[in-house]
Motif scaffolding. Structure first.
Motif, PDB file in Angstrom:
ATOM      1  N   TRP A 116       0.845  -1.187   0.000  1.00  0.00           N
ATOM      2  CA  TRP A 116       0.000   0.000   0.000  1.00  0.00           C
ATOM      3  C   TRP A 116       0.885   1.244   0.000  1.00  0.00           C
ATOM      4  O   TRP A 116       0.632   2.187  -0.742  1.00  0.00           O
ATOM      5  N   TYR A 117       1.943   1.231   0.811  1.00  0.00           N
ATOM      6  CA  TYR A 117       2.867   2.373   0.852  1.00  0.00           C
ATOM      7  C   TYR A 117       3.510   2.597  -0.526  1.00  0.00           C
ATOM      8  O   TYR A 117       3.562   3.728  -1.001  1.00  0.00           O
ATOM      9  N   VAL A 118       3.984   1.530  -1.149  1.00  0.00           N
ATOM     10  CA  VAL A 118       4.629   1.653  -2.463  1.00  0.00           C
ATOM     11  C   VAL A 118       3.675   2.302  -3.466  1.00  0.00           C
ATOM     12  O   VAL A 118       4.074   3.149  -4.262  1.00  0.00           O
ATOM     13  N   GLU A 119       2.417   1.932  -3.407  1.00  0.00           N
ATOM     14  CA  GLU A 119       1.425   2.446  -4.348  1.00  0.00           C
ATOM     15  C   GLU A 119       0.945   3.865  -4.023  1.00  0.00           C
ATOM     16  O   GLU A 119       0.414   4.547  -4.902  1.00  0.00           O
ATOM     17  N   HIS A 120       1.122   4.325  -2.787  1.00  0.00           N
ATOM     18  CA  HIS A 120       0.590   5.625  -2.361  1.00  0.00           C
ATOM     19  C   HIS A 120       1.646   6.570  -1.805  1.00  0.00           C
ATOM     20  O   HIS A 120       1.310   7.600  -1.229  1.00  0.00           O
ATOM     21  N   ARG A 121       2.913   6.260  -1.995  1.00  0.00           N
ATOM     22  CA  ARG A 121       3.965   7.058  -1.353  1.00  0.00           C
ATOM     23  C   ARG A 121       3.950   8.510  -1.835  1.00  0.00           C
ATOM     24  O   ARG A 121       3.679   8.801  -2.993  1.00  0.00           O
ATOM     25  N   SER A 122       4.226   9.374  -0.862  1.00  0.00           N
ATOM     26  CA  SER A 122       4.284  10.814  -1.114  1.00  0.00           C
ATOM     27  C   SER A 122       5.024  11.455   0.059  1.00  0.00           C
ATOM     28  O   SER A 122       5.202  10.832   1.105  1.00  0.00           O
ATOM     29  N   ILE A 123       5.423  12.685  -0.107  1.00  0.00           N
ATOM     30  CA  ILE A 123       6.087  13.400   0.978  1.00  0.00           C
ATOM     31  C   ILE A 123       5.130  13.549   2.164  1.00  0.00           C
ATOM     32  O   ILE A 123       5.528  13.375   3.313  1.00  0.00           O
ATOM     33  N   ARG A 124       3.883  13.835   1.865  1.00  0.00           N
ATOM     34  CA  ARG A 124       2.880  13.976   2.937  1.00  0.00           C
ATOM     35  C   ARG A 124       2.740  12.681   3.731  1.00  0.00           C
ATOM     36  O   ARG A 124       2.688  12.708   4.967  1.00  0.00           O
ATOM     37  N   LEU A 125       2.692  11.546   3.054  1.00  0.00           N
ATOM     38  CA  LEU A 125       2.593  10.260   3.742  1.00  0.00           C
ATOM     39  C   LEU A 125       3.862   9.987   4.553  1.00  0.00           C
ATOM     40  O   LEU A 125       3.784   9.516   5.691  1.00  0.00           O
ATOM     41  N   ASP A 126       5.036  10.308   4.002  1.00  0.00           N
ATOM     42  CA  ASP A 126       6.284  10.115   4.740  1.00  0.00           C
ATOM     43  C   ASP A 126       6.300  10.940   6.024  1.00  0.00           C
ATOM     44  O   ASP A 126       6.724  10.455   7.077  1.00  0.00           O
ATOM     45  N   ILE A 127       5.818  12.173   5.956  1.00  0.00           N
ATOM     46  CA  ILE A 127       5.767  13.025   7.157  1.00  0.00           C
ATOM     47  C   ILE A 127       4.815  12.419   8.186  1.00  0.00           C
ATOM     48  O   ILE A 127       5.112  12.380   9.381  1.00  0.00           O
ATOM     49  N   ARG A 128       3.699  11.912   7.718  1.00  0.00           N
ATOM     50  CA  ARG A 128       2.734  11.258   8.619  1.00  0.00           C
ATOM     51  C   ARG A 128       3.379  10.045   9.293  1.00  0.00           C
ATOM     52  O   ARG A 128       3.219   9.836  10.499  1.00  0.00           O
ATOM     53  N   ILE A 129       4.117   9.254   8.533  1.00  0.00           N
ATOM     54  CA  ILE A 129       4.796   8.074   9.084  1.00  0.00           C
ATOM     55  C   ILE A 129       5.835   8.504  10.114  1.00  0.00           C
ATOM     56  O   ILE A 129       5.942   7.896  11.190  1.00  0.00           O
ATOM     57  N   LEU A 130       6.594   9.549   9.822  1.00  0.00           N
ATOM     58  CA  LEU A 130       7.603  10.026  10.775  1.00  0.00           C
ATOM     59  C   LEU A 130       6.958  10.512  12.070  1.00  0.00           C
ATOM     60  O   LEU A 130       7.478  10.251  13.167  1.00  0.00           O
ATOM     61  N   MET A 131       5.828  11.191  11.979  1.00  0.00           N
ATOM     62  CA  MET A 131       5.135  11.657  13.183  1.00  0.00           C
ATOM     63  C   MET A 131       4.610  10.474  14.000  1.00  0.00           C
ATOM     64  O   MET A 131       4.737  10.444  15.226  1.00  0.00           O
TER      65      MET A 131
END
Length: 187
Positions: free
Chosen positions: A151-166
């Protein structure tokens, strides 16, 4: 890469302290290296702080770690509780083997069992943290983790990465989902 370099500088006193405590508690190397599979199936040496007794891979559950695993040292329990054992992964990021965010790198034995669809997981660099880590980590079965990674591979974005880091920062405070409930869930 700049973020990983900055994090290495900031955490270097903590890494030095951990190295001293690891050496004081048990014989053996401070760092643990293991061959993992990266982007496009390329192998690389993953760096971690050693949290288990030397030779642990040939004892008990092998490469799998269970809650209360007797092979984990006292220092190792503390390092794992706060995921500090993963700090040397920042070296892997600097070398270009890994990213800060992405699916966790796995061993060849697991990659050999991937379906064609699951191989899409190898389209991106593996990460220190990822979507599966913030949504259950090792408390999930292996197939569930793979699906979250896809799911991550198919939807990756900077916004998603920031959400994951938080979410990662929040999880580090709780220690939730650090151990497998089952040796080989889904395999």
């Amino acid at each position: 890469m700049a973020l990983s370099a900055a994090l290495l500088v900031i955490t270097s006193p903590l890494l030095a302290l951990a190295a001293i405590v690891i050496r004081l508690e048990s014989r053996g190397p401070v760092f643990y290296r293991q061959l993992r599979v990266g982007r496009a199936g390329e192998p690389f040496q993953l760096w971690k702080l050693r949290t288990m007794v030397p030779g642990a891979e040939s004892m008990g559950a092998g490469i799998y770690v269970l809650e209360g695993d007797p092979r984990i040292t006292r220092t190792g329990r503390l390092l794992r509780r706060f995921s500090l054992d993963e700090l040397p992964n920042l070296v892997n990021v600097l070398k270009g083997d890994m990213a800060i965010v992405g699916p966790r790198p796995t061993v060849q034995e697991q990659v050999d069992r991937y379906t064609d669809r699951q191989r899409r997981r190898l389209e991106v660099k593996p990460g220190i943290t990822g979507w599966a880590q913030v949504n259950g980590r090792t408390s999930l079965s292996w197939p569930e983790r793979i699906e979250l990674d896809l799911w991550y591979v198919e939807h990756r974005s900077i916004r998603l990465d920031i959400r994951i880091l938080m979410k990662t920062a929040r999880m580090l405070a709780t220690g939730h989902g650090l151990y497998s409930e089952d040796l080989k869930q889904g395999w």
